[in-house]
Design a protein around this motif. Structure first.
Motif, PDB file in Angstrom:
ATOM      1  N   PHE A 118      87.350 -21.101  49.247  1.00  0.00           N
ATOM      2  CA  PHE A 118      88.811 -21.285  49.316  1.00  0.00           C
ATOM      3  C   PHE A 118      89.159 -22.739  48.997  1.00  0.00           C
ATOM      4  N   ASN A 158      88.280 -23.589  45.299  1.00  0.00           N
ATOM      5  CA  ASN A 158      89.156 -22.967  44.300  1.00  0.00           C
ATOM      6  C   ASN A 158      90.472 -23.713  44.118  1.00  0.00           C
ATOM      7  N   ARG A 159      90.929 -24.421  45.157  1.00  0.00           N
ATOM      8  CA  ARG A 159      92.279 -24.993  45.083  1.00  0.00           C
ATOM      9  C   ARG A 159      92.271 -26.518  45.036  1.00  0.00           C
ATOM     10  N   ILE A 170      96.957 -21.675  40.119  1.00  0.00           N
ATOM     11  CA  ILE A 170      95.792 -22.269  40.768  1.00  0.00           C
ATOM     12  C   ILE A 170      94.532 -21.983  39.950  1.00  0.00           C
ATOM     13  N   PHE A 211      94.696 -18.765  54.388  1.00  0.00           N
ATOM     14  CA  PHE A 211      93.316 -18.339  54.598  1.00  0.00           C
ATOM     15  C   PHE A 211      93.183 -17.813  56.027  1.00  0.00           C
ATOM     16  N   ILE A 245      88.643 -14.390  45.881  1.00  0.00           N
ATOM     17  CA  ILE A 245      88.048 -15.731  45.951  1.00  0.00           C
ATOM     18  C   ILE A 245      86.892 -15.836  44.971  1.00  0.00           C
ATOM     19  N   PHE A 256      85.691 -20.345  37.367  1.00  0.00           N
ATOM     20  CA  PHE A 256      85.376 -21.776  37.409  1.00  0.00           C
ATOM     21  C   PHE A 256      84.029 -22.037  36.732  1.00  0.00           C
ATOM     22  N   HIS A 282      87.863 -16.209  41.203  1.00  0.00           N
ATOM     23  CA  HIS A 282      88.237 -17.570  40.794  1.00  0.00           C
ATOM     24  C   HIS A 282      87.000 -18.452  40.654  1.00  0.00           C
ATOM     25  N   ASN A 337      91.893 -21.277  36.730  1.00  0.00           N
ATOM     26  CA  ASN A 337      91.544 -21.886  35.461  1.00  0.00           C
ATOM     27  C   ASN A 337      92.560 -21.403  34.406  1.00  0.00           C
ATOM     28  N   PHE A 339      94.547 -15.575  48.830  1.00  0.00           N
ATOM     29  CA  PHE A 339      93.763 -16.697  49.366  1.00  0.00           C
ATOM     30  C   PHE A 339      93.912 -17.950  48.502  1.00  0.00           C
ATOM     31  N   ALA A 340      95.077 -18.164  47.938  1.00  0.00           N
ATOM     32  CA  ALA A 340      95.332 -19.400  47.206  1.00  0.00           C
ATOM     33  C   ALA A 340      95.886 -20.466  48.137  1.00  0.00           C
ATOM     34  N   LYS A 380     100.907 -23.362  46.101  1.00  0.00           N
ATOM     35  CA  LYS A 380     100.361 -23.280  44.748  1.00  0.00           C
ATOM     36  C   LYS A 380     100.345 -21.819  44.327  1.00  0.00           C
TER      37      LYS A 380
END
Lengths: 115, 275
Positions: free
Chosen positions: A6, A9-10, B80, B61, A56, A63, A59, B82, B57-58, B120
């Motif tokens: 988490f 990712n942000r 958020i 959480f 999750i 990445f 992402h 890529n 979950f950006a 975000k």
């Protein structure tokens, strides 16, 4: 483990830290050796098996520039190698795997058409 | 000013990010449906758009998970993800802090809601905005329903959240539009991604288009999970729009399962002229 992802990712700064030293970036997180290994590789299949939510994990895979179909296959391989998802939302009612899902949905659909 | 627009649409990341992998004709049909939805939204001349989304979950959480949350800021950022993967460049999206504050205060009179001065946007909001406000000129008020991490708020609370949003929207002088975004049946980001239960989807959309409260609230998460995947928890966003427009029929303008997009792609609007 999910908290680590988490945050990763942000947070662009955290991503840079992870890229420079993956295991060092894990300091401060309550992780087992198995989880550290899965996060450092990264082992997408093992992470899915361990219970990481797909939103999750998706992402995280992006990445690492893992192509979509490869990402799906790595999760399937993880289930084949390690067994059903251990924890989390996919284990709430028991993750049964692609083939079992398809079979049951097909039966449900046939029953509805017949009713 | 009474609510000027209400609708729902899909938000799956593949709709933009994997657009080149879909059947070109299916992609064209979906693009046309989103264009029509944008034109309907623009025709309502909104001052702001509330987006009821299912965040992934950006921002929120399991250490501190609100069942319902709204944005309270003059701007937001996204995506958020890529940008190359999602196919949407990172940008700044306008908000309206004053409007958010008045809406949230009104919602709080009948529904518990968290608020966030930082937010975000992930694909759950960015994909709809990519089609509906492509110039990012319309102020957005994000609203999130936890559809990811159980325990989830029961469906009747999503309905009531929608009712509270409607009261709030009607209480401000601005022309407020409302869109709910989520999937119906889908297994997003899992090995089953691409599976779509069309029969389940069409039955749900039939109930939704009739604003059939009893049928909509009769769904259970455990059965939905078995029949329609964990992505079906996102029906809360559709049900919130129904709660906001109780008694009004809706029209599903587009529904088509597109497996590479991992969802039955949907656009629909509510007829607000019917009381």
């Amino acid at each position: 483990m999910q908290k680590f992802l988490f945050e990763l990712n942000r947070n662009a700064d955290f991503q840079s830290r992870y890229l420079s030293d993956r295991r060092d970036a894990m300091n401060g997180f309550d992780l087992s050796d198995e989880e550290r290994h899965a996060l450092a590789e990264p082992d997408i299949g093992l992470l899915f098996h361990l219970g990481v939510n797909g939103q999750i994990l998706m992402h995280f895979a992006a990445f690492h520039e893992i192509e979509w179909q490869d990402y799906l296959q790595q999760m399937r391989d993880g289930i084949a190698a390690h067994g059903p998802v251990r924890e989390g939302v996919y284990a709430v009612t028991g993750y049964e795997g692609v083939d079992a899902h398809s079979s049951r949905l097909s039966k449900t659909s046939d029953a509805e058409k017949g009713s | 000013m009474p609510l000027v627009f209400a609708g729902v649409c899909s938000h799956a990341p593949g709709i933009v990010g994997r657009a080149d992998q879909a059947d070109p004709l299916a992609k064209q049909r979906l693009d046309a449906a989103f264009r029509d939805l944008r034109l309907q939204l623009e025709a309502s001349q909104p001052d702001a758009l509330i987006v009821v989304a299912a965040e992934h979950f950006a921002n929120f959480f399991m250490n501190n998970m609100p069942s319902f949350a709204m944005g309270l800021a003059d701007y937001y950022e996204g995506p958020i993800e890529n940008p190359e993967w999602l196919g949407i460049e990172k940008t700044r999206i306008p908000g309206n802090r004053s409007l958010s504050e008045r809406l949230i205060s009104k919602v709080m009179e009948r529904s518990d809601v968290s608020y966030a001065e930082e937010w975000k946007f992930d694909h759950g909001i960015m994909v709809p905005l990519h089609f509906l406000t492509p110039q990012y000129e319309l102020p957005i008020v994000p609203a999130n329903i936890n559809c990811q991490g159980p325990p989830l708020a029961p469906l009747h609370r999503a309905w009531e959240f929608g009712q509270a949003l409607r009261e709030a929207a009607d209480s401000v002088p601005e022309r407020v539009a409302l869109i709910g975004t989520g999937g119906i049946s889908h297994w997003p980001a899992t090995p089953d991604s691409g599976k779509i239960n069309e029969v389940w989807d069409r039955e749900f959309l039939n109930h939704w288009s009739k604003c059939d409260k009893e049928s909509l609230l009769a769904y259970s998460d455990s059965q939905a999970y078995m029949d329609a995947g964990q992505g079906a928890f996102e029906i809360r966003t559709f049900i919130a729009v129904s709660g906001a427009t109780e008694g009004c029929p809706a029209t599903v303008h587009f529904y088509e399962p597109i497996p590479i997009f991992a969802v039955g792609c949907t656009t629909a609007t509510v007829d607000l002229s019917v009381p």
